[in-house]
Design an enzyme around this catalytic site. Structure first.
Site, PDB file in Angstrom:
ATOM      1  N   TYR A   1     -25.475   8.445  45.656  1.00 29.58           N
ATOM      2  CA  TYR A   1     -24.451   9.158  44.361  1.00 29.58           C
ATOM      3  C   TYR A   1     -23.283   9.132  45.623  1.00 29.58           C
ATOM      4  O   TYR A   1     -22.348   8.760  44.533  1.00 29.58           O
ATOM      5  CB  TYR A   1     -24.869  10.689  44.265  1.00 29.58           C
ATOM      6  CG  TYR A   1     -23.858  10.881  42.597  1.00 29.58           C
ATOM      7  CD1 TYR A   1     -24.345  10.327  41.198  1.00 29.58           C
ATOM      8  CD2 TYR A   1     -22.620  11.675  43.085  1.00 29.58           C
ATOM      9  CE1 TYR A   1     -23.288  10.908  40.287  1.00 29.58           C
ATOM     10  CE2 TYR A   1     -22.345  11.965  41.610  1.00 29.58           C
ATOM     11  CZ  TYR A   1     -22.394  11.481  40.612  1.00 29.58           C
ATOM     12  OH  TYR A   1     -21.442  11.362  39.760  1.00 29.58           O
TER      13      TYR A   1
HETATM   14  N1  LIG Z   1     -20.655  14.773  34.129  1.00 28.98           N
HETATM   15  C1  LIG Z   1     -20.268  15.828  35.241  1.00 28.98           C
HETATM   16  O1  LIG Z   1     -20.328  16.631  35.979  1.00 28.98           O
HETATM   17  C2  LIG Z   1     -19.784  14.274  35.841  1.00 28.98           C
HETATM   18  C3  LIG Z   1     -19.227  14.256  37.450  1.00 28.98           C
HETATM   19  C4  LIG Z   1     -18.233  13.292  38.017  1.00 28.98           C
HETATM   20  C5  LIG Z   1     -18.381  12.198  37.528  1.00 28.98           C
HETATM   21  N2  LIG Z   1     -19.355  11.933  36.903  1.00 28.98           N
HETATM   22  C6  LIG Z   1     -19.783  10.859  36.162  1.00 28.98           C
HETATM   23  O2  LIG Z   1     -19.346  10.364  34.891  1.00 28.98           O
HETATM   24  C7  LIG Z   1     -20.284   9.547  34.067  1.00 28.98           C
HETATM   25  C8  LIG Z   1     -20.846   9.887  32.454  1.00 28.98           C
HETATM   26  O3  LIG Z   1     -21.967  11.117  32.984  1.00 28.98           O
HETATM   27  P1  LIG Z   1     -22.176  12.685  32.283  1.00 28.98           P
HETATM   28  O4  LIG Z   1     -22.103  13.635  32.806  1.00 28.98           O
HETATM   29  O5  LIG Z   1     -21.582  11.897  30.406  1.00 28.98           O
HETATM   30  O6  LIG Z   1     -24.280  11.332  32.351  1.00 28.98           O
HETATM   31  P2  LIG Z   1     -25.381  11.354  31.571  1.00 28.98           P
HETATM   32  O7  LIG Z   1     -26.457  11.647  31.238  1.00 28.98           O
HETATM   33  O8  LIG Z   1     -25.192  12.609  30.432  1.00 28.98           O
HETATM   34  O9  LIG Z   1     -24.249   9.920  30.727  1.00 28.98           O
HETATM   35  C9  LIG Z   1     -24.995   9.286  31.304  1.00 28.98           C
HETATM   36  C10 LIG Z   1     -25.336   7.834  30.277  1.00 28.98           C
HETATM   37  O10 LIG Z   1     -24.973   6.591  31.124  1.00 28.98           O
HETATM   38  C11 LIG Z   1     -26.438   5.922  30.124  1.00 28.98           C
HETATM   39  N3  LIG Z   1     -27.018   5.477  31.610  1.00 28.98           N
HETATM   40  C12 LIG Z   1     -28.000   5.495  32.813  1.00 28.98           C
HETATM   41  N4  LIG Z   1     -28.357   4.546  33.329  1.00 28.98           N
HETATM   42  C13 LIG Z   1     -27.708   3.508  32.995  1.00 28.98           C
HETATM   43  C14 LIG Z   1     -28.163   2.085  32.955  1.00 28.98           C
HETATM   44  N5  LIG Z   1     -28.803   0.830  33.989  1.00 28.98           N
HETATM   45  N6  LIG Z   1     -26.809   0.735  32.252  1.00 28.98           N
HETATM   46  C15 LIG Z   1     -26.221   1.472  31.288  1.00 28.98           C
HETATM   47  N7  LIG Z   1     -25.968   3.121  30.606  1.00 28.98           N
HETATM   48  C16 LIG Z   1     -27.097   3.593  32.076  1.00 28.98           C
HETATM   49  C17 LIG Z   1     -27.749   6.648  30.278  1.00 28.98           C
HETATM   50  O11 LIG Z   1     -28.702   6.395  29.686  1.00 28.98           O
HETATM   51  C18 LIG Z   1     -26.475   8.074  29.215  1.00 28.98           C
HETATM   52  O12 LIG Z   1     -26.761   8.492  27.578  1.00 28.98           O
HETATM   53  C19 LIG Z   1     -21.587   8.905  35.243  1.00 28.98           C
HETATM   54  O13 LIG Z   1     -21.089   8.070  35.744  1.00 28.98           O
HETATM   55  C20 LIG Z   1     -20.814  10.397  35.866  1.00 28.98           C
HETATM   56  O14 LIG Z   1     -21.564   9.793  37.409  1.00 28.98           O
HETATM   57  C21 LIG Z   1     -20.410  12.253  35.574  1.00 28.98           C
END
Ligand SMILES: NC(=O)c1ccc[n+]([C@@H]2O[C@H](COP(=O)([O-])OP(=O)(O)OC[C@H]3O[C@@H](n4cnc5c(N)ncnc54)[C@H](O)[C@@H]3O)[C@@H](O)[C@H]2O)c1
Length: 250
Positions: free
Chosen positions: A157
């Protein structure tokens, strides 16, 4: 909510069935854009689509961002329907396995890097031709503070998100004169399922690192993303935007 005017803009948000991506899709729709939402999870996407279509012109498609041919074909279909593409938000993500490096299998590594880094590249490359033809574009990559700090026990990651930051800087500079900006957001811990599903120990560790003493809200990321997608973001590209409650002080 401050008003950001995206009337006439055509946007694509990946991984928009829930969490940060869903909040961004909502915010772009409320700002007047036509929005296409992709996600790999069909059931969740159908549910999200029902909410989003009430807010404005919204389409959904089940697309796995790790498949470059599917990404290209789906962007071609989007452009066929909407005539163009102005905005891409690369948000789809997974956390990958949380475990020491020695316990990470080949598949643990490649699965995370495929979604987070390769997916971002496949989507960005495929989105460029319509943006170049329009002479205007906004690419917003959702990276992570893990890409700056390196989170222990999350090697894939962290490395993939560092890759997304490097890709943002490279494309931002390459496209400097094109009318297309490429920026990324580096959230710390935002209250979504990705956070809720981690172990209590990891949850505690993340919170203890945030000077503001709370997790961020998805609307706070959506707000920054909407500005980065707008006309107002006119002299900023290749940038890395912190959203971490002061956890990132550099
Ligand atoms: N939540 C956090 O604290 C946080 C912090 C830093 C970065 N992020 C980043 O923000 C983004 C969203 O995170 P989130 O917390 O909303 O996650 P989440 O798991 O709630 O949502 C992620 C979405 O991406 C979709 N997904 C996963 N793999 C996929 C693929 N191969 N093709 C298409 N869709 C796919 C999932 O089905 C899901 O709906 C991510 O890139 C994550 O790394 C999140």
């Amino acid at each position: 909510m401050n008003r950001i005017d995206l009337a006439g803009r055509v946007a694509l948000v990946t991984g928009g069935a829930q969490g940060i991506g869903l909040a961004i899709a909502e915010r772009l729709l409320r700002s007047g854009a036509a929005v296409t939402v992709w996600d790999a999870n069909e059931a969740r996407l159908t549910k999200a689509g029902k909410v989003l279509t009430r807010l404005g012109p919204c389409e959904t498609a089940t697309v796995d961002v790790t498949d470059p041919r599917a990404v290209e074909a789906s962007i071609a279909a989007l452009v066929e329907t909407r005539d163009t593409l102005h905005i891409l938000v690369n948000n789809a993500g997974i956390m990958g396995k949380v475990a020491p490096t020695l316990d990470q299998s080949d598949a643990d590594w490649t699965t995370a890097v495929d979604v987070l880094l390769h997916g971002t590249f496949w989507c960005s490359r495929a989105a460029l031709p319509p943006m170049l033809a329009a002479g205007w574009g906004r690419i917003v990559n959702i990276a992570s503070i893990s890409g700056k700090e390196g989170t222990p026990n999350m090697p894939a990651y962290s490395a993939a998100k560092a890759g997304v930051i490097g890709l943002t800087k490279s494309m931002g500079r390459e496209l400097g004169e094109s009318g297309i900006s490429v920026n990324c957001i580096t959230p710390a811990a935002i209250e979504t399922d990705l956070i809720r599903n981690t172990s209590p120990e990891h949850h505690k560790y993340m919170l203890s690192n945030i000077p503001m003493g709370r997790f961020g809200q998805v609307e706070e990321i959506a707000s920054l993303a909407a500005w980065l997608c707008s006309e107002d973001c006119s002299y900023t590209t290749g940038g890395v935007f912190d959203a971490s409650g002061a956890r990132s002080s550099y």
